[in-house]
Design a protein around this motif. Structure first.
Motif, PDB file in Angstrom:
ATOM      1  N   ILE A 207       0.811  -1.303   0.072  1.00  0.00           N
ATOM      2  CA  ILE A 207      -0.114  -0.007   0.105  1.00  0.00           C
ATOM      3  C   ILE A 207       0.843   1.112   0.022  1.00  0.00           C
ATOM      4  N   ILE A 208       2.163   0.978   0.482  1.00  0.00           N
ATOM      5  CA  ILE A 208       2.879   2.129   0.573  1.00  0.00           C
ATOM      6  C   ILE A 208       3.407   2.699  -1.098  1.00  0.00           C
ATOM      7  N   VAL A 209       3.585   1.551  -1.668  1.00  0.00           N
ATOM      8  CA  VAL A 209       3.696   1.703  -3.216  1.00  0.00           C
ATOM      9  C   VAL A 209       2.576   2.270  -3.951  1.00  0.00           C
ATOM     10  N   VAL A 210       1.334   1.953  -3.714  1.00  0.00           N
ATOM     11  CA  VAL A 210       0.113   2.598  -4.287  1.00  0.00           C
ATOM     12  C   VAL A 210       0.261   4.095  -3.911  1.00  0.00           C
ATOM     13  N   THR A 211       0.137   4.367  -2.709  1.00  0.00           N
ATOM     14  CA  THR A 211       0.225   5.777  -2.232  1.00  0.00           C
ATOM     15  C   THR A 211       1.251   6.487  -2.961  1.00  0.00           C
ATOM     16  N   VAL A 212       2.589   6.051  -3.100  1.00  0.00           N
ATOM     17  CA  VAL A 212       3.309   6.895  -3.435  1.00  0.00           C
ATOM     18  C   VAL A 212       3.233   7.209  -4.925  1.00  0.00           C
ATOM     19  N   ILE A 213       2.762   6.228  -5.644  1.00  0.00           N
ATOM     20  CA  ILE A 213       2.579   6.363  -7.106  1.00  0.00           C
ATOM     21  C   ILE A 213       1.376   7.426  -7.348  1.00  0.00           C
ATOM     22  N   TRP A 214       0.588   7.280  -6.687  1.00  0.00           N
ATOM     23  CA  TRP A 214      -0.937   8.003  -6.688  1.00  0.00           C
ATOM     24  C   TRP A 214      -0.432   9.261  -6.200  1.00  0.00           C
ATOM     25  N   GLN A 215       0.040   9.565  -5.208  1.00  0.00           N
ATOM     26  CA  GLN A 215       0.432  10.868  -4.813  1.00  0.00           C
ATOM     27  C   GLN A 215       1.566  11.642  -5.781  1.00  0.00           C
ATOM     28  N   PHE A 216       2.374  10.964  -5.940  1.00  0.00           N
ATOM     29  CA  PHE A 216       3.483  11.397  -6.855  1.00  0.00           C
ATOM     30  C   PHE A 216       2.856  11.953  -8.375  1.00  0.00           C
ATOM     31  N   THR A 217       2.090  11.087  -8.799  1.00  0.00           N
ATOM     32  CA  THR A 217       1.391  11.310 -10.048  1.00  0.00           C
ATOM     33  C   THR A 217       0.584  12.660  -9.982  1.00  0.00           C
ATOM     34  N   ALA A 261       6.939  18.743 -23.600  1.00  0.00           N
ATOM     35  CA  ALA A 261       5.854  18.031 -22.794  1.00  0.00           C
ATOM     36  C   ALA A 261       6.451  16.691 -22.645  1.00  0.00           C
ATOM     37  N   VAL A 262       7.155  16.084 -23.239  1.00  0.00           N
ATOM     38  CA  VAL A 262       7.825  14.693 -22.886  1.00  0.00           C
ATOM     39  C   VAL A 262       8.699  14.918 -21.406  1.00  0.00           C
ATOM     40  N   ILE A 263       9.529  16.035 -21.677  1.00  0.00           N
ATOM     41  CA  ILE A 263       9.981  16.012 -20.353  1.00  0.00           C
ATOM     42  C   ILE A 263       9.426  16.264 -18.915  1.00  0.00           C
ATOM     43  N   ALA A 264       8.356  16.803 -19.098  1.00  0.00           N
ATOM     44  CA  ALA A 264       7.537  17.040 -18.159  1.00  0.00           C
ATOM     45  C   ALA A 264       6.850  15.949 -17.687  1.00  0.00           C
ATOM     46  N   ALA A 265       6.683  15.094 -18.687  1.00  0.00           N
ATOM     47  CA  ALA A 265       5.793  13.728 -18.472  1.00  0.00           C
ATOM     48  C   ALA A 265       6.799  12.499 -18.010  1.00  0.00           C
ATOM     49  N   LEU A 266       8.242  12.762 -18.244  1.00  0.00           N
ATOM     50  CA  LEU A 266       9.006  11.542 -17.982  1.00  0.00           C
ATOM     51  C   LEU A 266       9.008  11.122 -16.563  1.00  0.00           C
ATOM     52  N   PRO A 267       8.993  12.054 -15.436  1.00  0.00           N
ATOM     53  CA  PRO A 267       8.995  11.414 -14.022  1.00  0.00           C
ATOM     54  C   PRO A 267       7.775  10.448 -13.950  1.00  0.00           C
ATOM     55  N   THR A 268       6.545  10.948 -13.969  1.00  0.00           N
ATOM     56  CA  THR A 268       5.565  10.126 -13.930  1.00  0.00           C
ATOM     57  C   THR A 268       5.456   8.749 -15.099  1.00  0.00           C
ATOM     58  N   LEU A 269       5.978   8.769 -16.256  1.00  0.00           N
ATOM     59  CA  LEU A 269       6.188   7.522 -17.026  1.00  0.00           C
ATOM     60  C   LEU A 269       7.215   6.691 -16.295  1.00  0.00           C
ATOM     61  N   TYR A 272       5.546   4.886 -13.632  1.00  0.00           N
ATOM     62  CA  TYR A 272       4.802   3.726 -13.751  1.00  0.00           C
ATOM     63  C   TYR A 272       5.484   2.671 -14.230  1.00  0.00           C
ATOM     64  N   VAL A 273       6.659   2.935 -15.367  1.00  0.00           N
ATOM     65  CA  VAL A 273       7.204   1.944 -15.765  1.00  0.00           C
ATOM     66  C   VAL A 273       7.994   0.877 -14.790  1.00  0.00           C
ATOM     67  N   VAL A 274       8.394   1.599 -13.929  1.00  0.00           N
ATOM     68  CA  VAL A 274       9.426   0.776 -12.815  1.00  0.00           C
ATOM     69  C   VAL A 274       8.466  -0.047 -11.898  1.00  0.00           C
ATOM     70  N   ALA A 275       7.205   0.902 -11.454  1.00  0.00           N
ATOM     71  CA  ALA A 275       6.488   0.358 -10.270  1.00  0.00           C
ATOM     72  C   ALA A 275       4.926   0.096 -10.629  1.00  0.00           C
ATOM     73  N   TYR A 278       3.287  -3.284  -9.082  1.00  0.00           N
ATOM     74  CA  TYR A 278       3.126  -3.128  -7.858  1.00  0.00           C
ATOM     75  C   TYR A 278       1.869  -2.088  -7.334  1.00  0.00           C
ATOM     76  N   PHE A 279       1.507  -1.331  -8.387  1.00  0.00           N
ATOM     77  CA  PHE A 279       0.445  -0.741  -8.090  1.00  0.00           C
ATOM     78  C   PHE A 279      -0.846  -1.443  -8.075  1.00  0.00           C
ATOM     79  N   VAL A 280      -1.034  -2.093  -9.246  1.00  0.00           N
ATOM     80  CA  VAL A 280      -2.311  -3.239  -9.093  1.00  0.00           C
ATOM     81  C   VAL A 280      -2.182  -4.215  -7.918  1.00  0.00           C
ATOM     82  N   ARG A 281      -0.830  -4.707  -7.686  1.00  0.00           N
ATOM     83  CA  ARG A 281      -0.718  -5.697  -6.680  1.00  0.00           C
ATOM     84  C   ARG A 281      -1.209  -4.895  -5.174  1.00  0.00           C
TER      85      ARG A 281
END
Length: 290
Positions: A207-217, A261-269, A272-275, A278-281
């Motif tokens: 749930i920490i992974v879920v929360t971090v991904i959600w909040q970061f995005t 635009a791609v530079i601005a989106a890179l961190p969220t991409l 999601y690619v890395v984790a 784990y978000f669904v899990r």
């Protein structure tokens, strides 16, 4: 006798399903693909060619200009400063809101008190309050605290707005933890914070992974709070990107806009690619109690 695994037959229905899923994936990725292709094209090729065509010659000059020297209004220093502005408040805001959400979920689940359900329902109302409704009271609060137009102010805004979501995530996950664990720890003499630190938090990985991904995005992609509660060089990258795209001085360089635009989106991409798996899990880990 060894058992042989039976492979499902590839009937027409399954083939049609896979074809439909593949089509949906390609359709969903089309905008990103278009931006990537056109961000590495020369401006002359971009103006004279097809947006969907592969680049004849690859150049990363638009990326360099978007990062170092693109104009965002009256300044032409690129996105690099605004990128690190976003990093400077997104990371602390994510960590603080996740920690507070974990603590709230722990209290509301395992240390229930009179009125805890009402408090939880009140927190849940925060999930449905639109951003626009809190702009004026939040601006007044930041002024009283003396942190208006600052990184600390943006951290405060996103932490306050994110607490409702993080509390919901952790509370729904913690109800699946067996009560016997906490009761046994109490019998052994473990206190409130010891149970939280040594038992509950180590079990909270999904749930920490879920929360971090959600909040970061949510925080990284936010535009409204960034444009209202910051100005000038303190603005986040989303505001800078908007200013860059809408700058009307000089020749309109669409390849630079797409690279930005791609530079601005890179961190969220990247997150999601890395984790992403784990978000669904993490979401399904708290779906069933027991």
């Amino acid at each position: 006798m060894a058992e042989h695994s039976v492979k499902p037959k590839m009937g027409f229905g399954r083939i049609a399903l896979y074809a439909f899923i593949t089509y949906c994936c390609l359709y969903y990725l089309l905008p990103l693909t278009v931006m990537l292709f056109n961000s590495i094209k020369d401006l002359n090729e971009l103006k004279s060619g097809n947006l969907l065509a592969f680049p004849h010659t690859v150049t990363f000059e638009p990326w360099v200009k978007a990062w170092n020297s693109a104009c965002t209004g009256v300044t032409c220093d690129g996105l690099k400063g605004y990128f690190w502005n976003s990093v400077s408040f997104v990371v602390p805001a994510v960590l603080i809101s996740a920690l507070i959400g974990a603590f709230n979920g722990y209290v509301l689940t395992m240390w229930r008190f009179r009125g805890s359900d009402a408090l939880f329902m009140a927190l849940m109302l925060g999930c449905f309050i639109p951003f626009q409704a809190i702009l004026l009271p939040m601006a007044q609060t930041l002024g009283v605290l003396g942190i208006a137009n600052s990184v600390a102010g943006l951290i405060f805004v996103h932490v306050v707005y994110g607490i409702a979501f993080t509390t919901l995530f952790f509370r729904n996950y913690y109800v699946t933890i067996p009560d016997e664990l906490v009761k046994a720890a109490r019998i052994d003499g473990a206190g409130f914070f010891t149970i939280f630190r040594r038992i509950v938090l180590p079990l909270s990985g999904p749930i920490i992974v879920v929360t971090v991904i959600w909040q970061f995005t949510q925080i990284w992609n936010d535009f409204l709070f960034g444009v209202v509660f910051s100005s000038g060089e303190r603005q986040p990258i989303t505001v800078a990107l908007n200013n860059l795209v809408n700058t009307s001085t000089g020749v309109k360089e669409y390849n630079v806009d797409m690279a930005a635009a791609v530079i601005a989106a890179l961190p969220t991409l990247f997150v999601y690619v890395v984790a992403g798996k784990y978000f669904v899990r993490g979401l399904t880990a708290g779906a069933v109690k027991g």
